[in-house]
Design a protein around this motif. Sequence first.
Motif, PDB file in Angstrom:
ATOM      1  N   UNK A 189     133.417  27.683 -25.410  1.00 21.76           N
ATOM      2  CA  UNK A 189     134.062  26.479 -24.905  1.00 21.76           C
ATOM      3  C   UNK A 189     133.130  25.667 -24.022  1.00 21.76           C
ATOM      4  N   UNK A 190     132.347  26.355 -23.171  1.00 23.22           N
ATOM      5  CA  UNK A 190     131.430  25.653 -22.285  1.00 23.22           C
ATOM      6  C   UNK A 190     130.374  24.885 -23.069  1.00 23.22           C
ATOM      7  N   UNK A 191     129.761  25.562 -24.052  1.00 23.87           N
ATOM      8  CA  UNK A 191     128.691  24.928 -24.820  1.00 23.87           C
ATOM      9  C   UNK A 191     129.208  23.719 -25.594  1.00 23.87           C
ATOM     10  N   UNK A 192     130.333  23.884 -26.285  1.00 24.41           N
ATOM     11  CA  UNK A 192     130.854  22.766 -27.079  1.00 24.41           C
ATOM     12  C   UNK A 192     131.294  21.607 -26.195  1.00 24.41           C
ATOM     13  N   UNK A 193     131.869  21.900 -25.027  1.00 23.71           N
ATOM     14  CA  UNK A 193     132.285  20.829 -24.114  1.00 23.71           C
ATOM     15  C   UNK A 193     131.074  20.069 -23.585  1.00 23.71           C
TER      16      UNK A 193
END
Length: 511
Positions: A189-193
């Motif tokens: 989630x962090x990377x895609x956000x």
Amino acid sequence: MLACLGVFVAYLPVTTVSVSLPAIQRALGASTSQLSWVSDAFVLPMAALILTTGVLGDVHGRKKVFQAGLAFCASGAAVALSAGSVQVLWIGQAASGLGAAALLPTTLALISHAVPDHRERGKYIGFWAMSMLASLAVGPLIAGALLAHTGWRWIFLLPVPVSLLVLVVAALRLPDSRAPHGRRLDWPGQVTAAVAVTALVYGVIEGGADGFGEPAVLAALALGALSGTAFVLVERRSASPMLDPALFRSPAFTATALVAMVSFLGLIGFFFVLSLYFGMVQHLSTMQGALRLVLVSGTSLLAGLPVGRLMHRVPSRVLITSGLVLTAAALLAMTGVDADTSYPALAWRLVLLGLGMGLVLTPMTATAVSAVPFHLAGMAAAGNNAIRQVGGALGPAVLGTLLTTRALDALPGRLADAGVPAESAARVLDATREQGLGAVAGLDLGPATGRALAALGGSFLDGMRLCLLVSAALALLAALACALLLRPTARPTPAGRPGDRTPESAATPQS
């Protein structure tokens, strides 16, 4: 006190840099798109990492993340203080933005740990919010006073000693704390956000500078859309999501998320455009511009004090909707300004804008939190804050692009109307397309110089009016969403006796 100082340091670069943009542009020869990145290099890390730093504090200790945030703020300011190019300034701003991303959630979590009673805690969260608005209010005055006697780099001096002093005091006096229940990082989630936000802002800024048909711009926008879609899919399947999609099942949370994005898109973007107006059109000094900008943030600060008490008597829907309507009215009134608008004629418009923003910002997070079940309260406020920072990142990007595009379209006609000779007009157009609107001030066009600068001011006003109309339309859209979606309902409680509070609900929201 430490939490309030922490959020003060975190937000100080927002308005100190905004009011100094004309001076930075002149000193470094930066284009309008490069100036957009000066602001966004700070806001982007806040938007992309604020949820992650909150989880890091819950898992590894909030004191450690708080101290790391102060260290990044100090180091980023030190880099900016020694910057000899706009690229080095971006690096310093990015480091400061990373520090701010760490400070915002941990400062509220530290208040939660120090003040267990949720009623008493509300008072201290009010102090926290006032510290944030105070930072926005005094930032222009600090920058104006420094730039009246020194160079632009010195606006970055104050965060260094303040951050280091708070860091030392925190090491000696601040107790550590963690979340009562274990959490873990949601790396997918962090990377895609982060990729989604960064690619979107990059595409908007560079699209405004080079054209939206450029392959790199199209690729960035496509990457942003794909990453945003991937983020939603990842969060729906994650066992420990950063931002649970279930939050958006609440119409009230969805409405406040929209308000959060629109408010900071308009506020940060408006500061960006207005500071350029003061420097490039009205040719004011930094202090003169600061005294005008402070009317917005100062009025917001003063309005926030009674609004906090009114929240117990007046529905949040009424406060937020009224604030957005006032904000839209102020933005529409600003379309009537020109190069010769006097201080009193501008002041009432800026005060009206500040009043509207004050009515919106204070109850916004509280409304988002009260709209969801107790076990999602912390995530709701953290998500509201992250969405707000995304709006802040998009503000200079979107409004800067609208400003530049409309101004460049209007400039040939303005030059012709001003009677600028064709050869001089061609030099002006080449300079603005290659180096931005500020490049005209460095051209020697002989007798036509004054007319060219007047034409530039007129085209800038055309672009600024478009920005104001778009911002006002967004504010009215958000007001309509609030009027329709914010209904007075009791916040859902978890299974068990009515009114029971879960351990998660005891944690202060990371707003």
